[in-house]
Design a protein around this motif. Structure first.
Motif, PDB file in Angstrom:
ATOM      1  N   GLY A   4       0.774  -1.226   0.000  1.00 14.22           N
ATOM      2  CA  GLY A   4       0.000   0.000   0.000  1.00 14.22           C
ATOM      3  C   GLY A   4       0.807   1.278   0.000  1.00 14.22           C
ATOM      4  O   GLY A   4       0.236   2.373   0.039  1.00 14.22           O
ATOM      5  N   ARG A   5       2.115   1.185  -0.077  1.00 14.95           N
ATOM      6  CA  ARG A   5       2.928   2.396  -0.153  1.00 14.95           C
ATOM      7  C   ARG A   5       2.865   2.957  -1.569  1.00 14.95           C
ATOM      8  O   ARG A   5       3.107   2.242  -2.539  1.00 14.95           O
ATOM      9  CB  ARG A   5       4.386   2.104   0.231  1.00 14.95           C
ATOM     10  CG  ARG A   5       5.223   3.375   0.370  1.00 14.95           C
ATOM     11  CD  ARG A   5       6.651   3.042   0.696  1.00 14.95           C
ATOM     12  NE  ARG A   5       7.357   2.529  -0.475  1.00 14.95           N
ATOM     13  CZ  ARG A   5       8.628   2.177  -0.480  1.00 14.95           C
ATOM     14  NH1 ARG A   5       9.335   2.227   0.633  1.00 14.95           N
ATOM     15  NH2 ARG A   5       9.204   1.748  -1.587  1.00 14.95           N
ATOM     16  N   PHE A   6       2.567   4.229  -1.676  1.00  9.86           N
ATOM     17  CA  PHE A   6       2.466   4.885  -2.976  1.00  9.86           C
ATOM     18  C   PHE A   6       3.847   5.011  -3.612  1.00  9.86           C
ATOM     19  O   PHE A   6       4.822   5.356  -2.943  1.00  9.86           O
ATOM     20  CB  PHE A   6       1.852   6.275  -2.804  1.00  9.86           C
ATOM     21  CG  PHE A   6       1.708   7.052  -4.083  1.00  9.86           C
ATOM     22  CD1 PHE A   6       0.616   6.857  -4.908  1.00  9.86           C
ATOM     23  CD2 PHE A   6       2.671   7.977  -4.451  1.00  9.86           C
ATOM     24  CE1 PHE A   6       0.484   7.577  -6.085  1.00  9.86           C
ATOM     25  CE2 PHE A   6       2.552   8.702  -5.626  1.00  9.86           C
ATOM     26  CZ  PHE A   6       1.453   8.495  -6.443  1.00  9.86           C
ATOM     27  N   LEU A   7       3.921   4.727  -4.923  1.00  4.44           N
ATOM     28  CA  LEU A   7       5.194   4.799  -5.626  1.00  4.44           C
ATOM     29  C   LEU A   7       5.265   5.942  -6.632  1.00  4.44           C
ATOM     30  O   LEU A   7       6.234   6.699  -6.643  1.00  4.44           O
ATOM     31  CB  LEU A   7       5.465   3.471  -6.354  1.00  4.44           C
ATOM     32  CG  LEU A   7       5.663   2.242  -5.465  1.00  4.44           C
ATOM     33  CD1 LEU A   7       5.798   0.989  -6.315  1.00  4.44           C
ATOM     34  CD2 LEU A   7       6.882   2.417  -4.571  1.00  4.44           C
ATOM     35  N   ALA A   8       4.246   6.074  -7.490  1.00  4.95           N
ATOM     36  CA  ALA A   8       4.346   7.070  -8.565  1.00  4.95           C
ATOM     37  C   ALA A   8       2.989   7.251  -9.219  1.00  4.95           C
ATOM     38  O   ALA A   8       2.071   6.441  -9.051  1.00  4.95           O
ATOM     39  CB  ALA A   8       5.368   6.616  -9.617  1.00  4.95           C
ATOM     40  N   SER A   9       2.864   8.325  -9.996  1.00  2.41           N
ATOM     41  CA  SER A   9       1.659   8.549 -10.792  1.00  2.41           C
ATOM     42  C   SER A   9       2.062   9.059 -12.165  1.00  2.41           C
ATOM     43  O   SER A   9       3.109   9.697 -12.327  1.00  2.41           O
ATOM     44  CB  SER A   9       0.717   9.551 -10.113  1.00  2.41           C
ATOM     45  OG  SER A   9       1.294  10.838 -10.060  1.00  2.41           O
ATOM     46  N   SER A  10       1.227   8.756 -13.166  1.00  3.08           N
ATOM     47  CA  SER A  10       1.455   9.201 -14.543  1.00  3.08           C
ATOM     48  C   SER A  10       0.118   9.602 -15.145  1.00  3.08           C
ATOM     49  O   SER A  10      -0.926   9.033 -14.799  1.00  3.08           O
ATOM     50  CB  SER A  10       2.092   8.089 -15.390  1.00  3.08           C
ATOM     51  OG  SER A  10       3.358   7.717 -14.877  1.00  3.08           O
ATOM     52  N   GLU A  11       0.152  10.553 -16.059  1.00  2.00           N
ATOM     53  CA  GLU A  11      -1.079  11.070 -16.638  1.00  2.00           C
ATOM     54  C   GLU A  11      -1.321  10.492 -18.027  1.00  2.00           C
ATOM     55  O   GLU A  11      -0.403  10.368 -18.844  1.00  2.00           O
ATOM     56  CB  GLU A  11      -1.033  12.600 -16.708  1.00  2.00           C
ATOM     57  CG  GLU A  11      -0.988  13.258 -15.340  1.00  2.00           C
ATOM     58  CD  GLU A  11      -1.035  14.778 -15.412  1.00  2.00           C
ATOM     59  OE1 GLU A  11      -1.175  15.316 -16.528  1.00  2.00           O
ATOM     60  OE2 GLU A  11      -0.934  15.414 -14.354  1.00  2.00           O
ATOM     61  N   LEU A  12      -2.582  10.126 -18.289  1.00  3.12           N
ATOM     62  CA  LEU A  12      -3.037   9.678 -19.599  1.00  3.12           C
ATOM     63  C   LEU A  12      -4.535   9.914 -19.640  1.00  3.12           C
ATOM     64  O   LEU A  12      -5.291   9.316 -18.869  1.00  3.12           O
ATOM     65  CB  LEU A  12      -2.712   8.199 -19.837  1.00  3.12           C
ATOM     66  CG  LEU A  12      -3.129   7.618 -21.192  1.00  3.12           C
ATOM     67  CD1 LEU A  12      -2.357   8.297 -22.324  1.00  3.12           C
ATOM     68  CD2 LEU A  12      -2.921   6.116 -21.229  1.00  3.12           C
ATOM     69  N   ARG A  13      -4.979  10.784 -20.527  1.00  2.00           N
ATOM     70  CA  ARG A  13      -6.391  11.162 -20.566  1.00  2.00           C
ATOM     71  C   ARG A  13      -7.284   9.937 -20.768  1.00  2.00           C
ATOM     72  O   ARG A  13      -7.020   9.095 -21.607  1.00  2.00           O
ATOM     73  CB  ARG A  13      -6.647  12.167 -21.690  1.00  2.00           C
ATOM     74  CG  ARG A  13      -6.234  13.594 -21.342  1.00  2.00           C
ATOM     75  CD  ARG A  13      -6.270  14.474 -22.573  1.00  2.00           C
ATOM     76  NE  ARG A  13      -7.570  14.454 -23.228  1.00  2.00           N
ATOM     77  CZ  ARG A  13      -8.483  15.423 -23.138  1.00  2.00           C
ATOM     78  NH1 ARG A  13      -8.229  16.488 -22.397  1.00  2.00           N
ATOM     79  NH2 ARG A  13      -9.625  15.347 -23.785  1.00  2.00           N
ATOM     80  N   ASP A  14      -8.349   9.873 -19.958  1.00  2.67           N
ATOM     81  CA  ASP A  14      -9.382   8.847 -20.064  1.00  2.67           C
ATOM     82  C   ASP A  14      -8.799   7.443 -19.948  1.00  2.67           C
ATOM     83  O   ASP A  14      -9.271   6.498 -20.577  1.00  2.67           O
ATOM     84  CB  ASP A  14     -10.170   8.997 -21.372  1.00  2.67           C
ATOM     85  CG  ASP A  14     -11.541   8.318 -21.306  1.00  2.67           C
ATOM     86  OD1 ASP A  14     -11.999   8.024 -20.198  1.00  2.67           O
ATOM     87  OD2 ASP A  14     -12.127   8.071 -22.376  1.00  2.67           O
ATOM     88  N   VAL A  15      -7.782   7.271 -19.123  1.00  9.15           N
ATOM     89  CA  VAL A  15      -7.183   5.949 -18.927  1.00  9.15           C
ATOM     90  C   VAL A  15      -8.062   5.131 -17.984  1.00  9.15           C
ATOM     91  O   VAL A  15      -8.574   5.649 -16.990  1.00  9.15           O
ATOM     92  CB  VAL A  15      -5.752   6.072 -18.369  1.00  9.15           C
ATOM     93  CG1 VAL A  15      -5.731   6.751 -17.013  1.00  9.15           C
ATOM     94  CG2 VAL A  15      -5.086   4.702 -18.305  1.00  9.15           C
ATOM     95  N   CYS A  16      -8.271   3.856 -18.309  1.00  6.40           N
ATOM     96  CA  CYS A  16      -9.050   3.006 -17.405  1.00  6.40           C
ATOM     97  C   CYS A  16      -8.544   1.575 -17.376  1.00  6.40           C
ATOM     98  O   CYS A  16      -8.211   1.056 -16.328  1.00  6.40           O
ATOM     99  CB  CYS A  16     -10.534   3.036 -17.769  1.00  6.40           C
ATOM    100  SG  CYS A  16     -11.583   2.357 -16.453  1.00  6.40           S
ATOM    101  N   ALA A  17      -8.489   0.898 -18.525  1.00  2.00           N
ATOM    102  CA  ALA A  17      -8.135  -0.521 -18.530  1.00  2.00           C
ATOM    103  C   ALA A  17      -6.664  -0.705 -18.157  1.00  2.00           C
ATOM    104  O   ALA A  17      -5.798   0.048 -18.606  1.00  2.00           O
ATOM    105  CB  ALA A  17      -8.416  -1.131 -19.894  1.00  2.00           C
ATOM    106  N   VAL A  18      -6.396  -1.741 -17.370  1.00  2.00           N
ATOM    107  CA  VAL A  18      -5.019  -2.032 -16.951  1.00  2.00           C
ATOM    108  C   VAL A  18      -4.898  -3.510 -16.642  1.00  2.00           C
ATOM    109  O   VAL A  18      -5.817  -4.143 -16.120  1.00  2.00           O
ATOM    110  CB  VAL A  18      -4.627  -1.192 -15.702  1.00  2.00           C
ATOM    111  CG1 VAL A  18      -5.551  -1.466 -14.521  1.00  2.00           C
ATOM    112  CG2 VAL A  18      -3.177  -1.435 -15.324  1.00  2.00           C
ATOM    113  N   ASP A  19      -3.758  -4.087 -17.002  1.00  2.00           N
ATOM    114  CA  ASP A  19      -3.393  -5.425 -16.557  1.00  2.00           C
ATOM    115  C   ASP A  19      -1.883  -5.559 -16.634  1.00  2.00           C
ATOM    116  O   ASP A  19      -1.194  -4.739 -17.254  1.00  2.00           O
ATOM    117  CB  ASP A  19      -4.076  -6.518 -17.374  1.00  2.00           C
ATOM    118  CG  ASP A  19      -4.233  -7.816 -16.572  1.00  2.00           C
ATOM    119  OD1 ASP A  19      -3.659  -7.911 -15.473  1.00  2.00           O
ATOM    120  OD2 ASP A  19      -4.935  -8.735 -17.041  1.00  2.00           O
TER     121      ASP A  19
END
Length: 368
Positions: free
Chosen positions: A311-326
């Motif tokens: 649960g420790r936060f590592l990083a964030s990145s921006e991408l418009r309307d991003v949703c699906a991930v695997d």
């Protein structure tokens, strides 16, 4: 608007709607053992809804037409059968062969039920479980389908909550993990939320054999509007669940929870700047192949966040309307409603390709 079973069958008979069908079967030039493939859904530039398999660059390996918008996918343990579920409150699902592309089954929701968009197979592949709404009974249920007999519906059991959304198979093979969003809905008012004052979200651990409740966790009372919607489970049984806040939009509650069978729910937040960018809304979550990290997408904020397993936060990145991930080799694969595919890892986000299709909410990796 969701089509009823009777209406859909009438349209099919009249030739006004095509059933889910393979437009382009499995591409024989692609070696799926060497290239990861992902099941997903999308909308074409012409407005058609489709599902299928794509490579990590977004190239089509299979394409299937859908009668309406799709949402989540499930695959059996071998990856040879893929089920695609309609978006809530849809009443259809389709199953196709993940290797040949052959359509294996059309599934229609039982009377008085609709799909919530997700499902999973049993550990031995003989059953398919689907999250469903008993909308007159105002309760969530898990529909049970015989995967050895053209996915005939053979029963249901309680989800032990309202608004079951994502369901995953626990690695013990005997337990199902269900994210009950807690929001009461009815297909007569498809997107209306009817019980916000009394919401009761939870994560339920349910016996796959008979639906017995084994364990359940919920947010504290002051966060009862934290709708727990999507989850993923690691190989050691740790559960990551992500939420959508239905309370005061000026609040910034934690949106990520960690739990496991027999343990409490621990909620964690990102640092303030990243937490604000998440816009109180998580769209999907995926655990890395090694279980050491997980990624969370927030389409309203156009941001993907990366977290350590604890649960420790590592990083964030921006991408418009991003949703699906695997998960994918070296990180995570992301898609967006603007047609982008990108790779996410701790060093940042790397765009891969852009396509004309509008990718929908979820990805499911089938092979490595």
């Amino acid at each position: 608007m969701a089509l009823s079973r009777r209406a859909l069958l009438s349209l099919l008979a009249a030739g006004l709607v095509r059933p889910a069908s393979v437009q382009a079967g499995a591409d024989p030039s692609v070696d799926r053992s060497a290239v990861p493939s992902f099941a997903t859904t999308w909308q074409t530039p012409e407005g058609r809804f489709q599902a299928g398999l794509v490579s990590q660059t977004g190239d089509s390996l299979q394409v299937h037409d859908l009668p309406a918008r799709g949402h989540g996918m499930a695959s059996d343990p071998t990856g040879s059968r893929v089920a695609v579920f309609a978006r809530r409150p849809g009443d259809f699902a389709v199953v196709f062969d993940g290797v040949t592309g052959r359509l294996l089954a059309d599934i229609f929701a039982a009377p008085g039920r609709h799909f919530y968009g997700h499902g999973c197979f049993a550990a031995d592949g003989t059953l398919l479980y689907a999250t469903e709404n008993d909308y007159e009974g105002e309760r969530g249920v898990i529909g049970v389908y015989d995967a050895t007999e053209r996915f005939r519906r053979i029963g249901e059991f309680s989800s032990h909550g309202i608004g079951p959304h994502e369901i995953c198979r626990h690695p013990d093979g005997r337990t199902l993990v269900v994210a009950n969003g807690g929001i009461l809905t009815h297909p007569a008012a498809p997107r209306a939320k009817l019980n916000l004052a009394e919401m009761a979200p939870s994560v339920a651990f349910v016996a796959a054999s008979d639906g017995r409740l084994l364990h359940a966790v919920a947010p504290p009372a002051d966060l009862h509007r934290l709708s727990l919607r999507h989850l993923d489970v690691t190989l050691d049984g740790s559960v990551v669940v992500v939420a959508q806040w239905e309370g005061n939009p000026l609040d910034q509650p934690p949106l990520v929870g960690l739990t496991r069978l027999g343990a409490p729910l621990t909620l964690v937040s990102a640092p303030q700047g990243a937490q604000q960018r998440m816009k109180n809304y998580c769209g999907s979550v995926a655990v890395s192949a090694d279980g050491r990290s997980f990624a969370v997408t927030s389409p309203r904020g156009g941001v993907a966040t990366l977290w350590r397993y604890d649960g420790r936060f590592l990083a964030s990145s921006e991408l418009r309307d991003v949703c699906a991930v695997d998960a994918m080799p070296g990180g995570f694969l992301l898609t967006s409603g603007e047609g982008w595919l990108a790779r996410l890892h701790q060093a940042g986000l790397q765009p891969i390709a852009r396509h004309g299709r509008r990718f929908d909410n979820h990805l499911l990796r089938l092979s490595s």
